[in-house]
Write a protein that holds these residues in place. Structure first.
Motif, PDB file in Angstrom:
ATOM      1  N   THR A 137      55.129  37.338  39.949  1.00 54.82           N
ATOM      2  CA  THR A 137      55.080  37.952  41.263  1.00 54.82           C
ATOM      3  C   THR A 137      55.176  36.797  42.240  1.00 54.82           C
ATOM      4  OG1 THR A 137      53.695  39.772  40.500  1.00 54.82           O
ATOM      5  CG2 THR A 137      53.675  39.310  42.863  1.00 54.82           C
ATOM      6  N   TYR A 138      56.005  36.955  43.251  1.00 56.58           N
ATOM      7  CA  TYR A 138      56.219  35.884  44.222  1.00 56.58           C
ATOM      8  C   TYR A 138      55.518  36.221  45.526  1.00 56.58           C
ATOM      9  CZ  TYR A 138      59.688  34.547  40.829  1.00 56.58           C
ATOM     10  OH  TYR A 138      60.302  34.185  39.659  1.00 56.58           O
ATOM     11  N   TRP A 139      55.170  35.195  46.284  1.00 61.44           N
ATOM     12  CA  TRP A 139      54.554  35.384  47.588  1.00 61.44           C
ATOM     13  C   TRP A 139      55.294  34.550  48.627  1.00 61.44           C
ATOM     14  CZ3 TRP A 139      52.707  31.065  50.064  1.00 61.44           C
ATOM     15  CH2 TRP A 139      52.412  29.951  49.269  1.00 61.44           C
ATOM     16  N   ILE A 140      55.267  35.036  49.845  1.00 63.20           N
ATOM     17  CA  ILE A 140      55.774  34.303  51.000  1.00 63.20           C
ATOM     18  C   ILE A 140      54.783  34.523  52.130  1.00 63.20           C
ATOM     19  CG2 ILE A 140      57.576  34.125  52.775  1.00 63.20           C
ATOM     20  CD1 ILE A 140      59.594  35.092  50.684  1.00 63.20           C
ATOM     21  N   ASP A 141      54.303  33.443  52.707  1.00 64.31           N
ATOM     22  CA  ASP A 141      53.497  33.488  53.924  1.00 64.31           C
ATOM     23  C   ASP A 141      54.333  32.804  54.994  1.00 64.31           C
ATOM     24  OD1 ASP A 141      51.470  34.604  52.416  1.00 64.31           O
ATOM     25  OD2 ASP A 141      50.169  32.845  52.471  1.00 64.31           O
ATOM     26  N   GLN A 167      28.310  31.238  27.653  1.00 60.24           N
ATOM     27  CA  GLN A 167      28.992  29.981  27.883  1.00 60.24           C
ATOM     28  C   GLN A 167      30.492  30.166  28.104  1.00 60.24           C
ATOM     29  OE1 GLN A 167      27.895  27.553  24.560  1.00 60.24           O
ATOM     30  NE2 GLN A 167      25.946  26.978  25.450  1.00 60.24           N
ATOM     31  N   GLU A 168      31.015  31.335  27.781  1.00 59.81           N
ATOM     32  CA  GLU A 168      32.433  31.573  28.020  1.00 59.81           C
ATOM     33  C   GLU A 168      32.672  31.625  29.515  1.00 59.81           C
ATOM     34  OE1 GLU A 168      34.023  34.936  26.020  1.00 59.81           O
ATOM     35  OE2 GLU A 168      33.027  34.422  24.147  1.00 59.81           O
ATOM     36  N   GLU A 169      33.750  31.015  29.933  1.00 57.93           N
ATOM     37  CA  GLU A 169      34.078  31.026  31.352  1.00 57.93           C
ATOM     38  C   GLU A 169      34.598  32.390  31.750  1.00 57.93           C
ATOM     39  OE1 GLU A 169      36.507  27.890  32.842  1.00 57.93           O
ATOM     40  OE2 GLU A 169      35.627  26.436  31.473  1.00 57.93           O
ATOM     41  N   ALA A 170      34.187  32.809  32.921  1.00 56.28           N
ATOM     42  CA  ALA A 170      34.720  34.052  33.461  1.00 56.28           C
ATOM     43  C   ALA A 170      36.197  33.832  33.789  1.00 56.28           C
ATOM     44  CB  ALA A 170      33.949  34.440  34.708  1.00 56.28           C
ATOM     45  N   PRO A 171      37.012  34.847  33.605  1.00 62.44           N
ATOM     46  CA  PRO A 171      38.432  34.683  33.919  1.00 62.44           C
ATOM     47  C   PRO A 171      38.614  34.321  35.397  1.00 62.44           C
ATOM     48  CG  PRO A 171      37.964  36.937  33.173  1.00 62.44           C
ATOM     49  CD  PRO A 171      36.694  36.178  33.161  1.00 62.44           C
ATOM     50  N   GLN A 172      39.553  33.440  35.637  1.00 62.88           N
ATOM     51  CA  GLN A 172      39.863  33.040  37.002  1.00 62.88           C
ATOM     52  C   GLN A 172      40.640  34.172  37.678  1.00 62.88           C
ATOM     53  OE1 GLN A 172      38.883  30.188  38.536  1.00 62.88           O
ATOM     54  NE2 GLN A 172      37.694  29.852  36.701  1.00 62.88           N
ATOM     55  N   PRO A 173      40.368  34.405  38.953  1.00 65.96           N
ATOM     56  CA  PRO A 173      41.145  35.444  39.639  1.00 65.96           C
ATOM     57  C   PRO A 173      42.575  34.978  39.871  1.00 65.96           C
ATOM     58  CG  PRO A 173      39.700  34.289  41.173  1.00 65.96           C
ATOM     59  CD  PRO A 173      39.382  33.775  39.798  1.00 65.96           C
ATOM     60  N   ALA A 174      43.465  35.926  40.035  1.00 67.22           N
ATOM     61  CA  ALA A 174      44.848  35.596  40.358  1.00 67.22           C
ATOM     62  C   ALA A 174      44.876  34.871  41.698  1.00 67.22           C
ATOM     63  CB  ALA A 174      45.690  36.862  40.420  1.00 67.22           C
ATOM     64  N   ALA A 175      45.784  33.915  41.829  1.00 66.94           N
ATOM     65  CA  ALA A 175      45.846  33.112  43.044  1.00 66.94           C
ATOM     66  C   ALA A 175      47.287  32.743  43.359  1.00 66.94           C
ATOM     67  CB  ALA A 175      45.014  31.846  42.874  1.00 66.94           C
ATOM     68  N   LYS A 176      47.500  32.364  44.608  1.00 75.34           N
ATOM     69  CA  LYS A 176      48.805  31.874  45.036  1.00 75.34           C
ATOM     70  C   LYS A 176      48.938  30.418  44.628  1.00 75.34           C
ATOM     71  CE  LYS A 176      49.127  34.808  49.140  1.00 75.34           C
ATOM     72  NZ  LYS A 176      49.175  34.825  50.619  1.00 75.34           N
ATOM     73  N   SER A 177      50.087  30.066  44.071  1.00 72.76           N
ATOM     74  CA  SER A 177      50.367  28.662  43.785  1.00 72.76           C
ATOM     75  C   SER A 177      51.801  28.380  44.226  1.00 72.76           C
ATOM     76  CB  SER A 177      50.193  28.352  42.292  1.00 72.76           C
ATOM     77  OG  SER A 177      51.097  29.105  41.520  1.00 72.76           O
ATOM     78  N   GLY A 178      52.047  27.138  44.586  1.00 80.57           N
ATOM     79  CA  GLY A 178      53.375  26.762  45.051  1.00 80.57           C
ATOM     80  C   GLY A 178      53.478  25.262  45.173  1.00 80.57           C
ATOM     81  N   PHE A 192      52.336  34.146  42.270  1.00 87.27           N
ATOM     82  CA  PHE A 192      50.985  34.683  42.337  1.00 87.27           C
ATOM     83  C   PHE A 192      50.582  35.115  40.938  1.00 87.27           C
ATOM     84  CE2 PHE A 192      48.009  38.226  42.848  1.00 87.27           C
ATOM     85  CZ  PHE A 192      47.082  37.663  43.707  1.00 87.27           C
ATOM     86  N   GLY A 193      49.428  34.686  40.501  1.00 90.37           N
ATOM     87  CA  GLY A 193      48.945  35.097  39.192  1.00 90.37           C
ATOM     88  C   GLY A 193      47.933  34.123  38.634  1.00 90.37           C
ATOM     89  N   ARG A 194      47.818  34.145  37.320  1.00 91.00           N
ATOM     90  CA  ARG A 194      46.904  33.255  36.602  1.00 91.00           C
ATOM     91  C   ARG A 194      47.722  32.438  35.615  1.00 91.00           C
ATOM     92  NH1 ARG A 194      42.469  37.074  34.120  1.00 91.00           N
ATOM     93  NH2 ARG A 194      42.471  35.343  32.660  1.00 91.00           N
ATOM     94  N   ALA A 195      47.469  31.137  35.579  1.00 90.80           N
ATOM     95  CA  ALA A 195      48.217  30.240  34.695  1.00 90.80           C
ATOM     96  C   ALA A 195      47.999  30.567  33.226  1.00 90.80           C
ATOM     97  CB  ALA A 195      47.825  28.789  34.983  1.00 90.80           C
ATOM     98  N   VAL A 229      53.577  37.052  61.919  1.00 93.85           N
ATOM     99  CA  VAL A 229      53.082  36.477  60.670  1.00 93.85           C
ATOM    100  C   VAL A 229      53.314  37.504  59.564  1.00 93.85           C
ATOM    101  CG1 VAL A 229      51.079  35.554  59.452  1.00 93.85           C
ATOM    102  CG2 VAL A 229      51.312  35.187  61.931  1.00 93.85           C
ATOM    103  N   LEU A 230      53.978  37.038  58.507  1.00 95.60           N
ATOM    104  CA  LEU A 230      54.225  37.883  57.338  1.00 95.60           C
ATOM    105  C   LEU A 230      53.409  37.355  56.161  1.00 95.60           C
ATOM    106  CD1 LEU A 230      58.114  38.230  57.250  1.00 95.60           C
ATOM    107  CD2 LEU A 230      56.454  39.846  58.150  1.00 95.60           C
ATOM    108  N   VAL A 231      52.752  38.267  55.471  1.00 94.84           N
ATOM    109  CA  VAL A 231      52.094  37.959  54.210  1.00 94.84           C
ATOM    110  C   VAL A 231      52.743  38.911  53.209  1.00 94.84           C
ATOM    111  CG1 VAL A 231      49.896  37.891  52.973  1.00 94.84           C
ATOM    112  CG2 VAL A 231      49.969  37.328  55.422  1.00 94.84           C
ATOM    113  N   ALA A 232      53.639  38.375  52.380  1.00 96.00           N
ATOM    114  CA  ALA A 232      54.489  39.226  51.546  1.00 96.00           C
ATOM    115  C   ALA A 232      54.339  38.900  50.056  1.00 96.00           C
ATOM    116  CB  ALA A 232      55.944  39.049  51.966  1.00 96.00           C
ATOM    117  N   MET A 233      54.443  39.938  49.242  1.00 96.67           N
ATOM    118  CA  MET A 233      54.446  39.830  47.782  1.00 96.67           C
ATOM    119  C   MET A 233      55.628  40.615  47.253  1.00 96.67           C
ATOM    120  SD  MET A 233      51.705  38.338  46.411  1.00 96.67           S
ATOM    121  CE  MET A 233      50.010  37.981  46.725  1.00 96.67           C
ATOM    122  N   GLY A 234      56.304  40.043  46.260  1.00 91.31           N
ATOM    123  CA  GLY A 234      57.442  40.733  45.681  1.00 91.31           C
ATOM    124  C   GLY A 234      57.776  40.241  44.300  1.00 91.31           C
ATOM    125  N   THR A 235      58.791  40.873  43.711  1.00 93.07           N
ATOM    126  CA  THR A 235      59.202  40.483  42.365  1.00 93.07           C
ATOM    127  C   THR A 235      60.638  40.019  42.358  1.00 93.07           C
ATOM    128  OG1 THR A 235      59.804  42.781  41.889  1.00 93.07           O
ATOM    129  CG2 THR A 235      57.645  42.033  41.167  1.00 93.07           C
TER     130      THR A 235
END
Length: 151
Positions: free
Chosen positions: A71-75, A19-30, A61-64, A145-151
């Protein structure tokens, strides 16, 4: 402990575990804001200094449920002059691989039509400081088109 009691305890433990929920994958939020200002992009990616326009989104980018450094993202879809497109092609020899940019859903409608030219040398030319970049050049439209991740 009898076998029935042991079986009941094991079944209860397994049921609770299922019944435990599987961890959510990391995702982009903004914020969902579509931006068009060039200065923040050029600051992070100096190679884009001659860009004539852009449409982009950003966020973290990550999990709440997991605290820690962000980690930051820019598309981004960046408009380049024809001479800059040809310079990038000549200098970095990207090729058509059939790959498509993996941008946030809200930016999908902003993507140029392919085919896209990609390659490790083009990605490396656009990376700066702590930003990792996957790049996709639409030669015909002059858009990158840039798909970028950074700190």
């Amino acid at each position: 402990m009898s076998r029935r009691v042991l079986a009941a305890v094991l079944a209860a433990v397994m049921l609770v575990g299922c019944q435990e929920e599987a961890p959510q994958p990391a995702a982009k939020s903004g914020t969902g804001e579509l931006r068009t200002d060039l200065e923040p992009l050029v600051k992070r990616f100096p190679t884009l200094a001659t860009a004539t326009g852009a449409r982009w989104m950003s966020g973290t980018f990550g999990r709440a449920d997991i605290p820690g450094p962000s980690t930051y993202w820019i598309d981004a879809v960046v408009v380049l002059e024809a001479s800059e497109v040809e310079r990038l092609v000549s200098a970095h020899a990207p090729t058509a691989t059939g790959e498509q940019p993996d941008v946030v859903e809200e930016l999908n409608e902003q993507l140029p039509h392919g085919p896209f030219l990609t390659g490790d040398a083009l990605d490396a030319a656009l990376q700066h400081e702590d930003w990792r970049v996957d790049s996709y050049l639409a030669r015909e439209s002059g858009e990158l088109v840039l798909v970028a991740m950074g700190t």
